[in-house]
Design a protein around this motif. Structure first.
Motif, mmCIF file in Angstrom:
data_model
loop_
_atom_site.group_PDB
_atom_site.id
_atom_site.type_symbol
_atom_site.label_atom_id
_atom_site.label_comp_id
_atom_site.label_asym_id
_atom_site.label_seq_id
_atom_site.Cartn_x
_atom_site.Cartn_y
_atom_site.Cartn_z
ATOM 1 N N ARG A 59 27.759 8.118 19.050
ATOM 2 C CA ARG A 59 26.711 7.148 19.393
ATOM 3 C C ARG A 59 25.356 7.844 19.544
ATOM 4 O O ARG A 59 24.345 7.376 19.007
ATOM 5 C CB ARG A 59 27.083 6.443 20.697
ATOM 6 C CG ARG A 59 26.037 5.451 21.226
ATOM 7 C CD ARG A 59 26.279 5.133 22.688
ATOM 8 N NE ARG A 59 26.106 6.329 23.517
ATOM 9 C CZ ARG A 59 26.541 6.423 24.783
ATOM 10 N NH1 ARG A 59 27.192 5.419 25.340
ATOM 11 N NH2 ARG A 59 26.327 7.535 25.468
ATOM 12 N N HIS A 71 23.828 8.563 16.328
ATOM 13 C CA HIS A 71 23.651 7.390 15.461
ATOM 14 C C HIS A 71 24.580 7.422 14.251
ATOM 15 O O HIS A 71 24.198 7.002 13.151
ATOM 16 C CB HIS A 71 22.195 7.277 15.000
ATOM 17 C CG HIS A 71 21.200 7.327 16.117
ATOM 18 N ND1 HIS A 71 21.075 6.316 17.054
ATOM 19 C CD2 HIS A 71 20.299 8.281 16.468
ATOM 20 C CE1 HIS A 71 20.136 6.637 17.922
ATOM 21 N NE2 HIS A 71 19.650 7.827 17.601
ATOM 22 N N ALA A 79 27.155 5.657 12.957
ATOM 23 C CA ALA A 79 27.941 4.425 12.909
ATOM 24 C C ALA A 79 28.967 4.480 11.790
ATOM 25 O O ALA A 79 28.827 5.229 10.824
ATOM 26 C CB ALA A 79 27.010 3.228 12.707
ATOM 27 N N TRP A 83 31.545 2.831 22.612
ATOM 28 C CA TRP A 83 30.502 2.412 21.658
ATOM 29 C C TRP A 83 30.960 1.149 20.949
ATOM 30 O O TRP A 83 31.274 1.164 19.758
ATOM 31 C CB TRP A 83 30.193 3.522 20.659
ATOM 32 C CG TRP A 83 28.876 3.332 19.960
ATOM 33 C CD1 TRP A 83 27.839 2.536 20.346
ATOM 34 C CD2 TRP A 83 28.449 3.959 18.737
ATOM 35 N NE1 TRP A 83 26.802 2.627 19.457
ATOM 36 C CE2 TRP A 83 27.137 3.483 18.469
ATOM 37 C CE3 TRP A 83 29.034 4.862 17.861
ATOM 38 C CZ2 TRP A 83 26.419 3.892 17.346
ATOM 39 C CZ3 TRP A 83 28.316 5.270 16.744
ATOM 40 C CH2 TRP A 83 27.022 4.794 16.488
ATOM 41 N N HIS A 89 30.684 -0.495 16.801
ATOM 42 C CA HIS A 89 30.200 0.484 15.838
ATOM 43 C C HIS A 89 31.281 1.408 15.291
ATOM 44 O O HIS A 89 30.991 2.232 14.423
ATOM 45 C CB HIS A 89 29.096 1.327 16.462
ATOM 46 C CG HIS A 89 27.891 0.532 16.852
ATOM 47 N ND1 HIS A 89 27.026 -0.019 15.941
ATOM 48 C CD2 HIS A 89 27.429 0.158 18.071
ATOM 49 C CE1 HIS A 89 26.073 -0.685 16.569
ATOM 50 N NE2 HIS A 89 26.294 -0.593 17.858
ATOM 51 N N ASP A 126 34.444 -2.562 15.128
ATOM 52 C CA ASP A 126 33.604 -3.221 14.128
ATOM 53 C C ASP A 126 34.461 -3.705 12.973
ATOM 54 O O ASP A 126 34.241 -4.785 12.426
ATOM 55 C CB ASP A 126 32.539 -2.251 13.626
ATOM 56 C CG ASP A 126 31.695 -2.845 12.515
ATOM 57 O OD1 ASP A 126 31.214 -3.977 12.680
ATOM 58 O OD2 ASP A 126 31.515 -2.183 11.479
ATOM 59 N N ASN A 169 23.346 7.392 9.400
ATOM 60 C CA ASN A 169 24.275 6.287 9.637
ATOM 61 C C ASN A 169 23.695 5.291 10.625
ATOM 62 O O ASN A 169 24.402 4.763 11.471
ATOM 63 C CB ASN A 169 25.595 6.804 10.207
ATOM 64 C CG ASN A 169 26.386 7.644 9.244
ATOM 65 O OD1 ASN A 169 25.816 8.357 8.438
ATOM 66 N ND2 ASN A 169 27.693 7.566 9.323
ATOM 67 N N PRO A 207 22.972 2.315 12.668
ATOM 68 C CA PRO A 207 23.738 1.068 12.713
ATOM 69 C C PRO A 207 23.014 -0.075 12.028
ATOM 70 O O PRO A 207 21.794 -0.210 12.122
ATOM 71 C CB PRO A 207 23.891 0.809 14.217
ATOM 72 C CG PRO A 207 23.791 2.167 14.845
ATOM 73 C CD PRO A 207 22.797 2.906 13.993
ATOM 74 N N ARG A 208 23.782 -0.873 11.300
ATOM 75 C CA ARG A 208 23.209 -2.035 10.635
ATOM 76 C C ARG A 208 22.780 -3.070 11.669
ATOM 77 O O ARG A 208 23.320 -3.121 12.770
ATOM 78 C CB ARG A 208 24.249 -2.673 9.695
ATOM 79 C CG ARG A 208 24.757 -1.744 8.619
ATOM 80 C CD ARG A 208 25.630 -2.526 7.643
ATOM 81 N NE ARG A 208 26.659 -3.285 8.328
ATOM 82 C CZ ARG A 208 27.856 -2.795 8.625
ATOM 83 N NH1 ARG A 208 28.163 -1.558 8.327
ATOM 84 N NH2 ARG A 208 28.759 -3.551 9.227
ATOM 85 N N GLN A 246 25.521 -4.986 13.391
ATOM 86 C CA GLN A 246 26.482 -4.261 14.209
ATOM 87 C C GLN A 246 26.007 -4.297 15.655
ATOM 88 O O GLN A 246 25.516 -3.335 16.214
ATOM 89 C CB GLN A 246 26.632 -2.818 13.743
ATOM 90 C CG GLN A 246 27.434 -2.680 12.477
ATOM 91 C CD GLN A 246 27.615 -1.216 12.112
ATOM 92 O OE1 GLN A 246 26.655 -0.492 11.938
ATOM 93 N NE2 GLN A 246 28.851 -0.790 11.986
ATOM 94 N N ARG A 247 26.156 -5.438 16.296
ATOM 95 C CA ARG A 247 25.713 -5.596 17.671
ATOM 96 C C ARG A 247 26.817 -5.203 18.624
ATOM 97 O O ARG A 247 27.989 -5.381 18.357
ATOM 98 C CB ARG A 247 25.307 -7.054 17.921
ATOM 99 C CG ARG A 247 24.121 -7.508 17.093
ATOM 100 C CD ARG A 247 23.952 -9.008 17.182
ATOM 101 N NE ARG A 247 25.101 -9.678 16.581
ATOM 102 C CZ ARG A 247 25.320 -10.983 16.669
ATOM 103 N NH1 ARG A 247 24.498 -11.738 17.349
ATOM 104 N NH2 ARG A 247 26.370 -11.515 16.099
ATOM 105 N N SER A 248 26.433 -4.707 19.785
ATOM 106 C CA SER A 248 27.416 -4.354 20.797
ATOM 107 C C SER A 248 28.174 -5.590 21.236
ATOM 108 O O SER A 248 27.604 -6.660 21.449
ATOM 109 C CB SER A 248 26.718 -3.733 22.007
ATOM 110 O OG SER A 248 27.608 -3.622 23.084
#
Length: 270
Positions: free
Chosen positions: A49, A52, A54, A76, A79, A100, A253, A255-256, A259-261
């Motif tokens: 995390r 970054h 993901a 995390w 992700h 994810d 990488n 996160p898109r 890709q929300r928590s």
């Protein structure tokens, strides 16, 4: 975008380990372990995390790993991907737990044949957006065959354009270990990478034999910049000599946006 580094958390008996590909079997004999960590699964998830990275995967190698996998996912949420014993019956539970995507191999095969009923049932449960098919393979003759059941059994499914295009209708990504070189740090399988770059219509993540930055450059070359990669026992965080920091710095990488928590999205749409 170019190749991305996808980190891993391999779990065996509830601990983070690195195991030589193909040595894990139902009898529990002949297991070859490269590394056993004293650190928790959550530690590695937080490390990824913070960098970054993901799209990494959490793999449960046999029973006794569910609590450890949930610990990593909760560190995390939204992700990381999870695999090992995933079925249509429990896939939704793992997505709710913070994965994810779910990664599936053996469930979509029966007696060495592709089980289309299970494949369609699984895709209907998760949606292709949340499904990764593990097509890890071994070479036999002049073809690569998908292997199942902890990489011990050959299926009849070969890695070729027609099969990959068909399976891409159900999944958004393929995870492909070159099992014969996995965990041995003896070099990549260039021929498999070229095959994937030529035939795969969706993103692929390659694993197997990576031991140096030169190997990563070869993945970029033979994979035509299309094939992502994961590294295990060669990394210094798993007892190897290859700098995790260097590899992480060379990747992107981020996160898109989707890709929300799961902390903020308790009802993910499958």
């Amino acid at each position: 975008m170019g190749a991305q580094f996808r980190p891993c958390i391999d779990l065996h008996n509830g601990r983070v380990k690195q195991i030589v590909g193909g040595s894990l079997n139902d009898a529990g004999t002949g297991l070859q372990t490269n590394f056993v960590s004293e650190l928790s699964p959550a530690y590695y998830a937080r490390l990824y995390r913070d960098h970054h990275l993901a799209g990494g995967h959490v793999i449960m190698l046999g029973p006794g790993n569910q609590a450890a996998a949930r610990e990593a996912l909760q560190a995390w949420p939204g992700h990381l991907q999870v695999g090992g014993g995933i079925t249509a019956a429990n896939a939704g539970q793992w997505l709710d737990a913070g994965a994810d995507r779910v990664i599936v191999t053996s469930y979509i095969f029966s007696d060495g044949e592709l089980n289309e009923h299970h494949l369609k049932e699984l895709a209907a449960t998760t949606g292709s957006r949340h499904l990764v098919l593990d097509l890890s393979c071994r070479r036999k003759g002049d073809q690569y065959f998908v292997v199942t059941d902890r990489w011990q059994k050959f299926s009849s499914l070969t890695i070729n354009r027609a099969n990959l295009e068909y399976l891409a209708g159900y999944a958004e990504e393929f995870l492909i270990h070159a099992v014969d070189v996995e965990g041995r740090q003896a070099g990549i399988d260039a021929e498999l990478l070229e095959l994937l770059a030529r035939c795969a219509p969706v993103p692929c993540v390659y694993a197997g034999g990576i031991s140096s930055m030169e190997d990563i450059a070869r993945i970029e070359h033979f994979g035509a910049g299309k094939i992502h990669y994961t590294i295990g026992s060669a990394l210094d965080i798993f007892g190897g000599h290859l700098s995790f920091e260097t590899v992480a710095t060379c990747s992107n990488n981020t996160p898109r946006p989707d890709q929300r928590s799961h902390e903020f999205d308790q009802q993910p749409q499958y």
